[in-house]
Design an enzyme around this catalytic site. Structure first.
Site: not given
Length: 256
Positions: A110, A130
């Site tokens: 990110e 994740e």
């Protein structure tokens, strides 16, 4: 949990280094706070015209947030209200070049996707892992992967959590170049120096314009682009550009 954010300036180019190589440059809340402050410093310093963001050591750009630190948030809401380092990168008004060395996983991916230009070393790998731990990313993962790599490739990464290598990231449009590890930071600095040599107002409005092109309806984005063009046209830099063109020389944008 030690770790720092390195910061140095060379000419008009700043280098930010996520410096916790023994933990794959995983980010602690304290490091996130320093990165927020560093981003604000870059915005406030007119001498800085471009930024390179990288990780310390050859193994990892960043493995994202330190998972061991996540239990330190007393409630899910306090986790939601944390200082987000990806937000800080996106708030930088100057161009940011990510030099991705090794792992760019989770929040590290990110972070890279929050930069304007991304180049990778040959050993770089990218993942949104994740889902393997029971949650999803929250720093713009789906938005930026879908835009850069397309819906199907983004879904592959987000739903499997599996990693891709640098050449796949290049083919999918996640990065612009793949270079040898030894050349990564110097190549990123070269790109930053080229950007920093351009008219600074024009470069910053180009960054604004790219954001508008991504999120505004087409007619609105074009109208906004025209407004930004008009602002640039009124600057001394644009006047210098026209003079230099007439005089057949390179424009001098050394003064903002």
């Amino acid at each position: 949990m030690s770790g720092t954010i390195g910061f140095e300036i060379d000419g008009h180019v700043a280098l930010i280094t996520i410096d916790r190589p023994d933990k794959l440059n995983a980010m602690t809340p304290e490091m996130a706070g320093v990165l927020v402050e560093t981003a604000e410093r870059c915005n406030a310093d007119d001498n800085i015209r471009a930024i390179v963001l990288t990780g310390a050591g050859p193994r990892s750009f960043s493995a994202g947030s330190d998972i061991r630190a996540l239990d330190g948030y007393p409630t899910p809401w306090s986790f939601r209200q944390r200082q987000d380092y990806c937000d800080a990168i996106r708030r930088i008004v100057k161009p940011v070049i990510a030099a991705v060395n090794g792992y760019a996983f989770g929040g590290g991916l990110e972070t890279a996707m929050s930069c304007d230009i991304r180049i990778a070393s040959q050993n770089a790998s990218f993942a949104a892992p994740e889902v393997k731990l029971g949650w999803i990313g929250g720093g713009g993962m789906a938005t930026f992967l879908r835009t850069a790599a397309g819906p199907s490739n983004a879904a592959m990464m987000l739903m499997t959590g599996d990693s891709i290598d640098a050449e796949t990231a290049l083919r999918w449009g996640i990065v612009s170049e793949v270079v040898p590890q030894a050349d990564l930071v110097s190549r990123a600095k070269d790109i930053a120096a080229t950007v920093a040599s351009r008219a600074p107002v024009a470069v910053e409005t180009a960054k604004l314009n790219l954001s508008a092109a991504a999120w505004m309806p087409t007619d609105n984005a074009i109208a906004y682009e025209r407004d930004l063009q008009t602002i640039c046209f009124a600057t001394e830099d644009a006047a210098e550009g026209r003079r230099a063109f007439a005089e057949k020389r390179t424009p001098d944008f050394s003064k903002k």
